[in-house]
Design a protein around this motif. Structure first.
Motif, PDB file in Angstrom:
ATOM      1  N   THR A 223     -57.691 -15.199 -25.768  1.00 53.31           N
ATOM      2  CA  THR A 223     -56.542 -16.089 -25.606  1.00 53.31           C
ATOM      3  C   THR A 223     -55.991 -16.078 -24.180  1.00 53.31           C
ATOM      4  OG1 THR A 223     -55.013 -14.333 -26.291  1.00 53.31           O
ATOM      5  CG2 THR A 223     -55.875 -15.797 -28.023  1.00 53.31           C
ATOM      6  N   GLN A 224     -56.539 -15.166 -23.341  1.00 51.91           N
ATOM      7  CA  GLN A 224     -56.097 -15.053 -21.948  1.00 51.91           C
ATOM      8  C   GLN A 224     -54.601 -14.765 -21.853  1.00 51.91           C
ATOM      9  OE1 GLN A 224     -58.409 -15.625 -18.914  1.00 51.91           O
ATOM     10  NE2 GLN A 224     -59.437 -14.741 -20.712  1.00 51.91           N
ATOM     11  N   ASN A 225     -54.150 -13.832 -22.712  1.00 46.62           N
ATOM     12  CA  ASN A 225     -52.735 -13.445 -22.720  1.00 46.62           C
ATOM     13  C   ASN A 225     -52.606 -11.949 -22.990  1.00 46.62           C
ATOM     14  OD1 ASN A 225     -51.118 -15.876 -22.330  1.00 46.62           O
ATOM     15  ND2 ASN A 225     -51.972 -16.571 -24.279  1.00 46.62           N
ATOM     16  N   TYR A 226     -51.446 -11.406 -22.598  1.00 52.02           N
ATOM     17  CA  TYR A 226     -51.105 -10.037 -22.962  1.00 52.02           C
ATOM     18  C   TYR A 226     -50.254 -10.066 -24.223  1.00 52.02           C
ATOM     19  CZ  TYR A 226     -52.753  -7.836 -18.645  1.00 52.02           C
ATOM     20  OH  TYR A 226     -53.534  -7.359 -17.624  1.00 52.02           O
ATOM     21  N   PHE A 227     -50.579  -9.177 -25.161  1.00 58.82           N
ATOM     22  CA  PHE A 227     -49.801  -9.030 -26.383  1.00 58.82           C
ATOM     23  C   PHE A 227     -49.134  -7.653 -26.359  1.00 58.82           C
ATOM     24  CE2 PHE A 227     -52.832 -12.301 -27.475  1.00 58.82           C
ATOM     25  CZ  PHE A 227     -52.060 -13.210 -28.194  1.00 58.82           C
ATOM     26  N   SER A 228     -47.839  -7.634 -26.613  1.00 56.14           N
ATOM     27  CA  SER A 228     -47.089  -6.386 -26.487  1.00 56.14           C
ATOM     28  C   SER A 228     -46.781  -5.770 -27.839  1.00 56.14           C
ATOM     29  CB  SER A 228     -45.780  -6.649 -25.737  1.00 56.14           C
ATOM     30  OG  SER A 228     -44.988  -7.592 -26.434  1.00 56.14           O
ATOM     31  N   HIS A 229     -46.674  -4.447 -27.844  1.00 54.64           N
ATOM     32  CA  HIS A 229     -46.269  -3.720 -29.050  1.00 54.64           C
ATOM     33  C   HIS A 229     -45.654  -2.388 -28.660  1.00 54.64           C
ATOM     34  CE1 HIS A 229     -49.604  -0.728 -29.028  1.00 54.64           C
ATOM     35  NE2 HIS A 229     -50.246  -1.689 -28.417  1.00 54.64           N
ATOM     36  N   ILE A 230     -44.767  -1.899 -29.505  1.00 57.90           N
ATOM     37  CA  ILE A 230     -44.097  -0.619 -29.290  1.00 57.90           C
ATOM     38  C   ILE A 230     -44.948   0.508 -29.847  1.00 57.90           C
ATOM     39  CG2 ILE A 230     -42.120   0.803 -30.011  1.00 57.90           C
ATOM     40  CD1 ILE A 230     -41.267  -1.054 -27.917  1.00 57.90           C
ATOM     41  N   ASP A 231     -44.982   1.617 -29.115  1.00 55.98           N
ATOM     42  CA  ASP A 231     -45.711   2.789 -29.593  1.00 55.98           C
ATOM     43  C   ASP A 231     -45.021   4.020 -29.045  1.00 55.98           C
ATOM     44  OD1 ASP A 231     -47.595   4.776 -30.297  1.00 55.98           O
ATOM     45  OD2 ASP A 231     -49.212   3.310 -30.227  1.00 55.98           O
ATOM     46  N   THR A 232     -44.877   5.030 -29.895  1.00 61.78           N
ATOM     47  CA  THR A 232     -44.267   6.280 -29.442  1.00 61.78           C
ATOM     48  C   THR A 232     -45.240   7.110 -28.634  1.00 61.78           C
ATOM     49  OG1 THR A 232     -44.896   7.322 -31.539  1.00 61.78           O
ATOM     50  CG2 THR A 232     -42.667   6.411 -31.373  1.00 61.78           C
ATOM     51  N   GLY A 233     -46.528   6.712 -28.648  1.00 63.01           N
ATOM     52  CA  GLY A 233     -47.505   7.415 -27.834  1.00 63.01           C
ATOM     53  C   GLY A 233     -48.096   8.613 -28.542  1.00 63.01           C
ATOM     54  N   PRO A 234     -49.262   9.088 -28.082  1.00 62.98           N
ATOM     55  CA  PRO A 234     -49.910  10.247 -28.694  1.00 62.98           C
ATOM     56  C   PRO A 234     -49.152  11.530 -28.416  1.00 62.98           C
ATOM     57  CG  PRO A 234     -51.076   9.579 -26.711  1.00 62.98           C
ATOM     58  CD  PRO A 234     -50.041   8.523 -26.972  1.00 62.98           C
ATOM     59  N   LYS A 235     -49.367  12.516 -29.262  1.00 67.29           N
ATOM     60  CA  LYS A 235     -48.675  13.788 -29.122  1.00 67.29           C
ATOM     61  C   LYS A 235     -49.003  14.483 -27.815  1.00 67.29           C
ATOM     62  CE  LYS A 235     -48.362  14.670 -34.109  1.00 67.29           C
ATOM     63  NZ  LYS A 235     -48.717  15.580 -35.213  1.00 67.29           N
ATOM     64  N   LYS A 236     -50.174  14.191 -27.246  1.00 67.42           N
ATOM     65  CA  LYS A 236     -50.568  14.864 -26.013  1.00 67.42           C
ATOM     66  C   LYS A 236     -49.750  14.384 -24.809  1.00 67.42           C
ATOM     67  CE  LYS A 236     -54.312  11.653 -24.830  1.00 67.42           C
ATOM     68  NZ  LYS A 236     -55.749  11.533 -24.545  1.00 67.42           N
ATOM     69  N   ASP A 237     -48.880  13.361 -25.019  1.00 70.12           N
ATOM     70  CA  ASP A 237     -48.066  12.867 -23.920  1.00 70.12           C
ATOM     71  C   ASP A 237     -47.213  13.973 -23.309  1.00 70.12           C
ATOM     72  OD1 ASP A 237     -48.981  10.355 -23.814  1.00 70.12           O
ATOM     73  OD2 ASP A 237     -47.218   9.367 -24.670  1.00 70.12           O
ATOM     74  N   LYS A 238     -46.749  14.926 -24.133  1.00 72.09           N
ATOM     75  CA  LYS A 238     -45.925  16.011 -23.618  1.00 72.09           C
ATOM     76  C   LYS A 238     -46.722  16.860 -22.653  1.00 72.09           C
ATOM     77  CE  LYS A 238     -42.204  18.466 -23.324  1.00 72.09           C
ATOM     78  NZ  LYS A 238     -41.026  17.920 -22.647  1.00 72.09           N
ATOM     79  N   GLU A 239     -47.963  17.146 -23.001  1.00 75.27           N
ATOM     80  CA  GLU A 239     -48.831  17.907 -22.109  1.00 75.27           C
ATOM     81  C   GLU A 239     -49.090  17.126 -20.826  1.00 75.27           C
ATOM     82  OE1 GLU A 239     -53.390  19.726 -22.056  1.00 75.27           O
ATOM     83  OE2 GLU A 239     -52.499  19.006 -23.916  1.00 75.27           O
ATOM     84  N   LEU A 240     -49.274  15.812 -20.964  1.00 71.27           N
ATOM     85  CA  LEU A 240     -49.488  14.946 -19.811  1.00 71.27           C
ATOM     86  C   LEU A 240     -48.270  14.960 -18.913  1.00 71.27           C
ATOM     87  CD1 LEU A 240     -51.338  12.759 -18.476  1.00 71.27           C
ATOM     88  CD2 LEU A 240     -50.138  11.085 -19.868  1.00 71.27           C
ATOM     89  N   THR A 241     -47.088  14.892 -19.518  1.00 75.51           N
ATOM     90  CA  THR A 241     -45.849  14.913 -18.749  1.00 75.51           C
ATOM     91  C   THR A 241     -45.728  16.196 -17.949  1.00 75.51           C
ATOM     92  OG1 THR A 241     -44.726  13.554 -20.399  1.00 75.51           O
ATOM     93  CG2 THR A 241     -43.335  14.828 -18.907  1.00 75.51           C
ATOM     94  N   ASN A 242     -46.007  17.326 -18.571  1.00 77.85           N
ATOM     95  CA  ASN A 242     -45.902  18.607 -17.881  1.00 77.85           C
ATOM     96  C   ASN A 242     -46.842  18.677 -16.688  1.00 77.85           C
ATOM     97  OD1 ASN A 242     -43.998  19.477 -19.738  1.00 77.85           O
ATOM     98  ND2 ASN A 242     -45.511  20.474 -21.064  1.00 77.85           N
TER      99      ASN A 242
END
Length: 204
Positions: A175-194
């Motif tokens: 469709t040549q478009n971006y589709f958006s959605h909300i996500d709390t993200g994977p649990k490993k995000d905390k490790e990534l943040t650190n």
């Protein structure tokens, strides 16, 4: 007949010389493919620091390649403009952006753009955004290599605040478009943040 042969030979020589100059001598420019995913949100679950994340391929228009020493993202909503100038990317693990050599084959990786730790607060509010990506090559001023218009709804703004979540923009080629959605993200995000926090502290 000799004139025709000579003319053809000169044309072939000219084309060969031009091709050699374009591919071997001229440094070319750095370009990027359209990101398959763009993310607005916290740098990890519940993180106060906000970031912009993209997944893309960087490539050079010539075989000679190009050295880039920095990248940053500029986000504009209405009259508000915010630069995300702390660059972290994947290179067999996360590393603080300090330089990449980009050749014609290109490099595909994840890029995380954060704000510096100068006390600046930023909220992703509902509205229309202009996302711009800049690269800074050695001995050159930053150049814009990509821009995209995106939009956040009021519902997405509220969910991002109440759930400490982020908004993903996924590219749909059909469709040549971006589709958006909300996500709390994977649990490993905390490790990534650190890890990102550690890289930022080491740089400072």
């Amino acid at each position: 007949m000799d004139y025709i042969t000579l003319t053809i030979s000169l044309i072939a020589l000219t084309i060969s010389g031009l091709t050699f100059w374009l591919t071997r001598i001229k440094s070319g420019v750095v370009k990027m493919t359209r990101p398959t995913v763009i993310f607005f949100g916290p740098d990890g679950a519940g993180a106060e620091h906000k970031k912009v994340f993209i997944r893309t391929l960087l490539y050079s228009t010539s075989d000679k390649g190009k050295y880039i020493q920095n990248m940053f993202v500029r986000l504009q909503r209405g009259e508000s403009v915010q630069n995300f100038n702390v660059w972290v990317y994947d290179n067999n693990g996360l590393v603080r952006g300090s330089g990449l050599f980009i050749n014609k084959n290109g490099i595909a990786c994840n890029h995380h753009f954060l704000m510096p730790k100068d006390g600046t607060k930023y909220d992703f509010l509902a509205g229309k955004y202009l996302l711009q990506v800049f690269v800074e090559s050695v001995d050159e001023n930053p150049k814009k290599i990509f821009e995209q218009r995106l939009a956040l709804t009021k519902n997405q703004e509220d969910e991002m605040k109440s759930k400490s979540a982020g908004t993903y923009f996924d590219w749909a080629p059909n469709t040549q478009n971006y589709f958006s959605h909300i996500d709390t993200g994977p649990k490993k995000d905390k490790e990534l943040t650190n890890l990102i926090e550690k890289l930022m502290d080491e740089k400072e």
